[in-house]
Every structure is written in structure tokens, then in C-alpha cells.
Design a protein around this motif. Structure first.
Motif, PDB file in Angstrom:
ATOM      1  N   GLU A 193      -0.113   3.834   0.193  1.00  0.00           N
ATOM      2  CA  GLU A 193      -0.861   4.968  -0.370  1.00  0.00           C
ATOM      3  C   GLU A 193      -0.004   5.833  -1.281  1.00  0.00           C
ATOM      4  N   ASP A 194       1.288   5.945  -0.975  1.00  0.00           N
ATOM      5  CA  ASP A 194       2.167   6.779  -1.807  1.00  0.00           C
ATOM      6  C   ASP A 194       2.708   6.038  -3.025  1.00  0.00           C
ATOM      7  N   GLY A 195       2.280   4.781  -3.216  1.00  0.00           N
ATOM      8  CA  GLY A 195       2.674   4.010  -4.390  1.00  0.00           C
ATOM      9  C   GLY A 195       3.915   3.172  -4.217  1.00  0.00           C
ATOM     10  N   THR A 196       4.571   3.253  -3.060  1.00  0.00           N
ATOM     11  CA  THR A 196       5.774   2.459  -2.831  1.00  0.00           C
ATOM     12  C   THR A 196       5.399   1.058  -2.348  1.00  0.00           C
ATOM     13  N   TYR A 197       6.355   0.136  -2.453  1.00  0.00           N
ATOM     14  CA  TYR A 197       6.153  -1.244  -2.016  1.00  0.00           C
ATOM     15  C   TYR A 197       6.723  -1.411  -0.617  1.00  0.00           C
ATOM     16  N   CYS A 198       5.960  -2.039   0.260  1.00  0.00           N
ATOM     17  CA  CYS A 198       6.400  -2.333   1.627  1.00  0.00           C
ATOM     18  C   CYS A 198       6.249  -3.836   1.865  1.00  0.00           C
ATOM     19  N   PRO A 199       7.357  -4.556   2.066  1.00  0.00           N
ATOM     20  CA  PRO A 199       7.279  -6.006   2.283  1.00  0.00           C
ATOM     21  C   PRO A 199       6.431  -6.390   3.498  1.00  0.00           C
ATOM     22  N   GLN A 200       6.494  -5.595   4.559  1.00  0.00           N
ATOM     23  CA  GLN A 200       5.723  -5.909   5.761  1.00  0.00           C
ATOM     24  C   GLN A 200       4.221  -5.789   5.498  1.00  0.00           C
ATOM     25  N   THR A 201       3.835  -4.777   4.742  1.00  0.00           N
ATOM     26  CA  THR A 201       2.423  -4.611   4.381  1.00  0.00           C
ATOM     27  C   THR A 201       1.952  -5.790   3.533  1.00  0.00           C
ATOM     28  N   ALA A 202       2.792  -6.204   2.603  1.00  0.00           N
ATOM     29  CA  ALA A 202       2.442  -7.344   1.742  1.00  0.00           C
ATOM     30  C   ALA A 202       2.282  -8.607   2.570  1.00  0.00           C
ATOM     31  N   ARG A 203       3.174  -8.824   3.509  1.00  0.00           N
ATOM     32  CA  ARG A 203       3.089 -10.019   4.348  1.00  0.00           C
ATOM     33  C   ARG A 203       1.816 -10.015   5.183  1.00  0.00           C
TER      34      ARG A 203
END
Length: 64
Positions: free
Chosen positions: A50-60
Motif C-alpha cells: 500500500e505504501d508503494g514499496t516492494y515486498c518479496p514475500q507479498t510477491a511470492r
């Protein structure tokens, strides 16, 4: 890294995270990983929080 698998590895996601935080372009990240820039774009979109950052765990989780 072994290119026989079409899925991104945890290590590749870590590189994407580090390079994205450094401000590297999707094209440059793709070149570093020997992946198309479109793959990097989709991964960054998939892992966007939501804050625009990238999270590898969320992507996975979104990929699975």
C-alpha cells in the motif's frame, strides 16, 4: 543461477528488492538477472504494498 526454471528464486527476489531500493531501472535489474524487463515489472507490481514499496514475500504469496 540456473535458468532452466522459469520461476523467480528467493535470491532473485532479494536482488530485485536491493536494486529497486537503490533506484535501479527495471531494465538494469533484468540485465543483472538475465531476465526480461517485463518479468521484473510484473514482479514489482505483484509485490507492491500500500505504501508503494516492494515486498518479496507479498510477491511470492500473490504468485502462488
Amino acid at each position: 543461477m540456473d535458468r532452466r526454471s522459469k520461476h523467480l528464486s528467493s535470491e532473485e527476489r532479494g536482488v530485485i528488492l536491493a536494486e529497486h531500493n537503490r533506484g535501479s531501472s527495471q531494465r538494469l535489474i533484468g540485465q543483472l538477472l538475465h531476465r526480461p524487463a517485463s518479468t521484473i515489472c510484473r514482479e514489482l507490481t505483484r509485490g507492491r504494498q500500500e505504501d508503494g514499496t516492494y515486498c518479496p514475500q507479498t510477491a511470492r504469496r500473490a504468485y502462488d
